[in-house]
Design a protein around this motif. Structure first.
Motif, PDB file in Angstrom:
ATOM      1  N   UNK A 117      10.582  29.713 -61.701  1.00  0.00           N
ATOM      2  CA  UNK A 117      10.189  28.455 -61.057  1.00  0.00           C
ATOM      3  C   UNK A 117      11.175  27.341 -61.402  1.00  0.00           C
ATOM      4  N   UNK A 118      11.571  27.270 -62.653  1.00  0.00           N
ATOM      5  CA  UNK A 118      12.539  26.248 -63.073  1.00  0.00           C
ATOM      6  C   UNK A 118      13.873  26.447 -62.361  1.00  0.00           C
ATOM      7  N   UNK A 119      14.274  27.703 -62.178  1.00  0.00           N
ATOM      8  CA  UNK A 119      15.535  27.995 -61.485  1.00  0.00           C
ATOM      9  C   UNK A 119      15.484  27.550 -60.024  1.00  0.00           C
ATOM     10  N   UNK A 120      14.277  27.487 -59.467  1.00  0.00           N
ATOM     11  CA  UNK A 120      14.119  27.034 -58.078  1.00  0.00           C
ATOM     12  C   UNK A 120      13.968  25.511 -57.979  1.00  0.00           C
ATOM     13  N   UNK A 121      14.024  24.832 -59.120  1.00  0.00           N
ATOM     14  CA  UNK A 121      13.951  23.379 -59.114  1.00  0.00           C
ATOM     15  C   UNK A 121      12.552  22.802 -59.302  1.00  0.00           C
ATOM     16  N   UNK A 122      11.588  23.626 -59.649  1.00  0.00           N
ATOM     17  CA  UNK A 122      10.244  23.119 -59.922  1.00  0.00           C
ATOM     18  C   UNK A 122      10.211  22.527 -61.322  1.00  0.00           C
ATOM     19  N   UNK A 123       9.221  21.660 -61.581  1.00  0.00           N
ATOM     20  CA  UNK A 123       9.082  20.988 -62.868  1.00  0.00           C
ATOM     21  C   UNK A 123       7.764  21.402 -63.506  1.00  0.00           C
ATOM     22  N   UNK A 124       7.815  21.654 -64.824  1.00  0.00           N
ATOM     23  CA  UNK A 124       6.599  22.021 -65.555  1.00  0.00           C
ATOM     24  C   UNK A 124       5.639  20.840 -65.608  1.00  0.00           C
ATOM     25  N   UNK A 125       4.360  21.156 -65.456  1.00  0.00           N
ATOM     26  CA  UNK A 125       3.310  20.160 -65.625  1.00  0.00           C
ATOM     27  C   UNK A 125       2.505  20.520 -66.868  1.00  0.00           C
ATOM     28  N   UNK A 126       1.273  20.918 -66.690  1.00  0.00           N
ATOM     29  CA  UNK A 126       0.413  21.215 -67.831  1.00  0.00           C
ATOM     30  C   UNK A 126      -0.169  22.612 -67.721  1.00  0.00           C
ATOM     31  N   UNK A 127      -0.831  23.012 -68.773  1.00  0.00           N
ATOM     32  CA  UNK A 127      -1.558  24.275 -68.772  1.00  0.00           C
ATOM     33  C   UNK A 127      -2.841  24.094 -67.971  1.00  0.00           C
ATOM     34  N   UNK A 128      -3.215  25.144 -67.272  1.00  0.00           N
ATOM     35  CA  UNK A 128      -4.428  25.109 -66.456  1.00  0.00           C
ATOM     36  C   UNK A 128      -5.097  26.478 -66.565  1.00  0.00           C
ATOM     37  N   UNK A 129      -6.406  26.533 -66.517  1.00  0.00           N
ATOM     38  CA  UNK A 129      -7.066  27.840 -66.549  1.00  0.00           C
ATOM     39  C   UNK A 129      -6.630  28.695 -65.358  1.00  0.00           C
ATOM     40  N   UNK A 130      -6.527  29.980 -65.624  1.00  0.00           N
ATOM     41  CA  UNK A 130      -6.221  30.936 -64.555  1.00  0.00           C
ATOM     42  C   UNK A 130      -7.513  31.230 -63.798  1.00  0.00           C
ATOM     43  N   UNK A 131      -7.408  31.656 -62.539  1.00  0.00           N
ATOM     44  CA  UNK A 131      -8.603  31.997 -61.763  1.00  0.00           C
ATOM     45  C   UNK A 131      -9.383  33.151 -62.406  1.00  0.00           C
ATOM     46  N   UNK A 132     -10.661  33.224 -62.087  1.00  0.00           N
ATOM     47  CA  UNK A 132     -11.493  34.323 -62.567  1.00  0.00           C
ATOM     48  C   UNK A 132     -10.866  35.649 -62.175  1.00  0.00           C
ATOM     49  N   UNK A 133     -10.956  36.615 -63.058  1.00  0.00           N
ATOM     50  CA  UNK A 133     -10.437  37.947 -62.792  1.00  0.00           C
ATOM     51  C   UNK A 133      -9.025  38.167 -63.287  1.00  0.00           C
ATOM     52  N   UNK A 134      -8.336  37.101 -63.685  1.00  0.00           N
ATOM     53  CA  UNK A 134      -6.979  37.243 -64.214  1.00  0.00           C
ATOM     54  C   UNK A 134      -7.054  37.680 -65.679  1.00  0.00           C
ATOM     55  N   UNK A 135      -6.032  38.337 -66.130  1.00  0.00           N
ATOM     56  CA  UNK A 135      -5.952  38.759 -67.531  1.00  0.00           C
ATOM     57  C   UNK A 135      -5.565  37.558 -68.406  1.00  0.00           C
ATOM     58  N   UNK A 136      -4.521  36.833 -68.012  1.00  0.00           N
ATOM     59  CA  UNK A 136      -4.130  35.621 -68.741  1.00  0.00           C
ATOM     60  C   UNK A 136      -5.235  34.588 -68.565  1.00  0.00           C
ATOM     61  N   UNK A 137      -5.524  33.857 -69.606  1.00  0.00           N
ATOM     62  CA  UNK A 137      -6.604  32.859 -69.552  1.00  0.00           C
ATOM     63  C   UNK A 137      -6.108  31.502 -69.060  1.00  0.00           C
ATOM     64  N   UNK A 138      -4.915  31.105 -69.457  1.00  0.00           N
ATOM     65  CA  UNK A 138      -4.315  29.848 -69.007  1.00  0.00           C
ATOM     66  C   UNK A 138      -2.839  30.101 -68.709  1.00  0.00           C
TER      67      UNK A 138
END
Length: 147
Positions: A117-138
């Motif tokens: 994402x950074x290589x495409x020019x996007x900027x980091x914001x904040x941590x956010x919960x992942x949607x239900x059913x995802x393995x990663x929590x945030x």
């Protein structure tokens, strides 16, 4: 020396990691047996329980995150206000199954897709919960960079 599972398990994680890395570098068939014993028996290579970035699982995560289709799904998730990982995590789960979700693999996946994402020019914001059913929590969210 002929390594056994018991002998490898008795090593400190630091010594096991050094042995693993030396075995990877050597390319010798006997060294491959050591690598296989460590990986197949899920022997820790890090004192905190994580996997080193040169571990096959971590390398596969990085490769999946670099796939153009995965990146496109990550961008679409970000455009919808979700963490990019939410858009493409299913690819990692499909490839790795139960190997994904422990040993800092979710963190590594988030880092790898963040790099894309950074290589495409996007900027980091904040941590956010992942949607239900995802393995990663945030995971980290991103915004398009103002030009």
């Amino acid at each position: 020396m002929e390594w056994t599972l018991q002998g490898l398990a008795a090593l400190t994680t630091e010594k096991r990691l050094a042995l693993y890395r030396n075995a990877v570098k050597s390319g010798d068939p006997k060294a491959q047996k050591i690598i296989d014993l460590i990986i197949e028996n899920d022997l820790s290579l890090d004192e905190d329980g994580g996997l080193p970035f040169d571990h096959p699982v971590m390398l596969e995560i990085a490769a999946i995150c670099a796939e153009p289709a995965a990146i496109a799904e990550a961008v679409q998730a970000a455009e919808n206000g979700l963490p990019p990982l939410a858009g493409m995590e299913r690819r990692i789960v499909a490839a790795l199954g139960a190997k994904y979700g422990m040993h800092y693999t979710t963190h590594h996946a988030g880092r790898c897709i963040a790099d894309e994402m950074l290589a495409l020019g996007w900027v980091k914001l904040s941590q956010k919960p992942m949607p239900d059913g995802c393995i990663a929590k945030t995971a980290t969210t991103f915004a398009k960079k103002d030009r």
